[in-house]
Design a protein around this motif. Structure first.
Motif, PDB file in Angstrom:
ATOM      1  N   ASP A  57     -21.787  -3.302-126.309  1.00 30.48           N
ATOM      2  CA  ASP A  57     -20.685  -2.724-125.541  1.00 30.48           C
ATOM      3  C   ASP A  57     -20.098  -1.484-126.190  1.00 30.48           C
ATOM      4  O   ASP A  57     -19.283  -0.788-125.599  1.00 30.48           O
ATOM      5  CB  ASP A  57     -19.583  -3.762-125.318  1.00 30.48           C
ATOM      6  CG  ASP A  57     -19.036  -4.346-126.623  1.00 30.48           C
ATOM      7  OD1 ASP A  57     -19.340  -3.793-127.707  1.00 30.48           O
ATOM      8  OD2 ASP A  57     -18.317  -5.361-126.554  1.00 30.48           O
ATOM      9  N   GLY A  58     -20.487  -1.194-127.435  1.00 25.35           N
ATOM     10  CA  GLY A  58     -19.977  -0.012-128.127  1.00 25.35           C
ATOM     11  C   GLY A  58     -18.535  -0.108-128.539  1.00 25.35           C
ATOM     12  O   GLY A  58     -17.942   0.892-128.966  1.00 25.35           O
ATOM     13  N   GLN A  59     -17.937  -1.303-128.498  1.00 25.12           N
ATOM     14  CA  GLN A  59     -16.514  -1.455-128.744  1.00 25.12           C
ATOM     15  C   GLN A  59     -16.189  -2.073-130.097  1.00 25.12           C
ATOM     16  O   GLN A  59     -15.025  -2.275-130.417  1.00 25.12           O
ATOM     17  CB  GLN A  59     -15.897  -2.325-127.634  1.00 25.12           C
ATOM     18  CG  GLN A  59     -16.060  -1.747-126.240  1.00 25.12           C
ATOM     19  CD  GLN A  59     -15.426  -0.379-126.101  1.00 25.12           C
ATOM     20  OE1 GLN A  59     -14.218  -0.235-126.261  1.00 25.12           O
ATOM     21  NE2 GLN A  59     -16.232   0.628-125.818  1.00 25.12           N
ATOM     22  N   GLY A 128     -28.821  -4.396-124.165  1.00 24.04           N
ATOM     23  CA  GLY A 128     -28.252  -3.106-123.810  1.00 24.04           C
ATOM     24  C   GLY A 128     -28.993  -1.940-124.427  1.00 24.04           C
ATOM     25  O   GLY A 128     -30.140  -2.060-124.859  1.00 24.04           O
ATOM     26  N   ASP A 129     -28.312  -0.814-124.476  1.00 20.75           N
ATOM     27  CA  ASP A 129     -28.894   0.458-124.896  1.00 20.75           C
ATOM     28  C   ASP A 129     -28.859   0.574-126.416  1.00 20.75           C
ATOM     29  O   ASP A 129     -27.787   0.593-127.033  1.00 20.75           O
ATOM     30  CB  ASP A 129     -28.095   1.596-124.258  1.00 20.75           C
ATOM     31  CG  ASP A 129     -28.765   2.946-124.401  1.00 20.75           C
ATOM     32  OD1 ASP A 129     -29.585   3.120-125.332  1.00 20.75           O
ATOM     33  OD2 ASP A 129     -28.463   3.840-123.591  1.00 20.75           O
ATOM     34  N   ALA A 130     -30.034   0.664-127.039  1.00 21.84           N
ATOM     35  CA  ALA A 130     -30.108   0.753-128.492  1.00 21.84           C
ATOM     36  C   ALA A 130     -29.421   2.007-129.026  1.00 21.84           C
ATOM     37  O   ALA A 130     -28.941   2.013-130.173  1.00 21.84           O
ATOM     38  CB  ALA A 130     -31.575   0.741-128.941  1.00 21.84           C
ATOM     39  N   LEU A 134     -26.781   2.052-132.107  1.00 22.61           N
ATOM     40  CA  LEU A 134     -26.904   2.893-133.302  1.00 22.61           C
ATOM     41  C   LEU A 134     -25.713   3.820-133.470  1.00 22.61           C
ATOM     42  O   LEU A 134     -25.234   4.045-134.582  1.00 22.61           O
ATOM     43  CB  LEU A 134     -28.193   3.719-133.209  1.00 22.61           C
ATOM     44  CG  LEU A 134     -29.503   2.934-133.343  1.00 22.61           C
ATOM     45  CD1 LEU A 134     -30.676   3.774-132.854  1.00 22.61           C
ATOM     46  CD2 LEU A 134     -29.719   2.502-134.786  1.00 22.61           C
ATOM     47  N   ARG A 135     -25.232   4.342-132.382  1.00 21.21           N
ATOM     48  CA  ARG A 135     -24.170   5.338-132.443  1.00 21.21           C
ATOM     49  C   ARG A 135     -22.815   4.735-132.801  1.00 21.21           C
ATOM     50  O   ARG A 135     -22.028   5.351-133.534  1.00 21.21           O
ATOM     51  CB  ARG A 135     -24.075   6.057-131.095  1.00 21.21           C
ATOM     52  CG  ARG A 135     -23.091   7.223-131.066  1.00 21.21           C
ATOM     53  CD  ARG A 135     -22.928   7.749-129.652  1.00 21.21           C
ATOM     54  NE  ARG A 135     -24.201   8.197-129.088  1.00 21.21           N
ATOM     55  CZ  ARG A 135     -24.384   8.471-127.805  1.00 21.21           C
ATOM     56  NH1 ARG A 135     -23.395   8.328-126.942  1.00 21.21           N
ATOM     57  NH2 ARG A 135     -25.552   8.877-127.371  1.00 21.21           N
TER      58      ARG A 135
END
Length: 246
Positions: A57-59, A128-130, A134-135
């Protein structure tokens, strides 16, 4: 009861779009594949996702040592298909934790089911999006290796920009990789292998483990994958690339 359009297929499992609108849309290096989820896969997703799965989720920043107890190394595998090779590598080397990323729901369920049947505790499945993982979610110097086996080759010329192994991707993954971490790629598409070799060789953060600067023999720890078998049946030549993070 049938699932309503706005309800998740697996309430306690992977989300359809875990990052939502938190990150800008970009050129995707993967295609979500739709296929039927078997009863065993669905059961594994429901039972095991809360324990061994995570949504990208990037959170939040992941605590990898906290996720994997009793391992000596942690590697990231991007794109695991149906998970058979991942499970075999995890079983062969229980001292290595594998964070396996994919977007294919049947494959996620299959990997969880196989790992559970084998009694493994050193596999975690990320949905999800690797690139977002990574970012935004992996600390610097947190990974001992990267594995990218038979990524989508995007064979049409107009789609080559979608290939995962690009200079920008290598710069991004260099942060989470520890110095000396092994980057292992494999493909059965000749022109993609050449591209991989070119961009890895040119990138200042990586060094080829092969003295002559070429391809590597398949290492013993990488089992033959389902996609590799399909390529070999078509008389494709498989190339492995082994580079170290400087």
């Amino acid at each position: 009861m049938p699932v309503r359009p706005n309800e998740p297929r697996f309430p306690d499992g992977p989300k359809p779009d875990p990052a939502g609108s938190h990150f800008e849309r970009r050129i995707r290096s993967f295609q979500p594949r739709r296929s039927r989820v078997t009863t065993a896969q669905a059961d594994a997703l429901q039972r095991l996702w809360p324990k061994w799965g995570l949504d990208i989720d990037g959170q939040r920043v992941l605590d990898l040592p906290g996720m994997f107890s009793g391992v000596e190394r942690i590697v990231l595998e991007i794109g695991f298909g149906m998970g058979e090779a991942t499970v075999q590598m995890a079983a062969d080397d229980p001292s290595t934790g594998i964070l396996a990323v994919d977007v294919h729901t049947p494959g996620q369920g299959n990997l969880l089911n196989l790992a559970d049947q084998a009694g493994l505790t050193n596999v975690r499945v990320a949905n999800g999006d690797a690139i977002i993982l990574l970012r935004a979610m992996l600390p610097d110097d947190s990974l001992d290796g990267l594995r990218v086996y038979f990524p989508d080759p995007w064979p049409k010329k107009r789609h080559v920009k979608r290939r995962l192994i690009q200079p920008e991707f290598l710069s991004l993954v260099a942060g989470p990789l520890k110095p000396g971490a092994l980057v292992h790629c494999a493909t059965d598409w000749e022109d993609y292998a050449e591209q991989m070799l070119d961009v890895l060789t040119a990138h200042p953060d990586y060094a080829n483990t092969i003295a002559d600067g070429g391809y590597a023999p398949r290492p013993d720890f990488r089992p033959l994958t389902r996609f590799e078998g399909k390529g070999l049946d078509k008389q494709h030549v498989v190339h492995d690339l082994l580079f170290r993070r400087r």
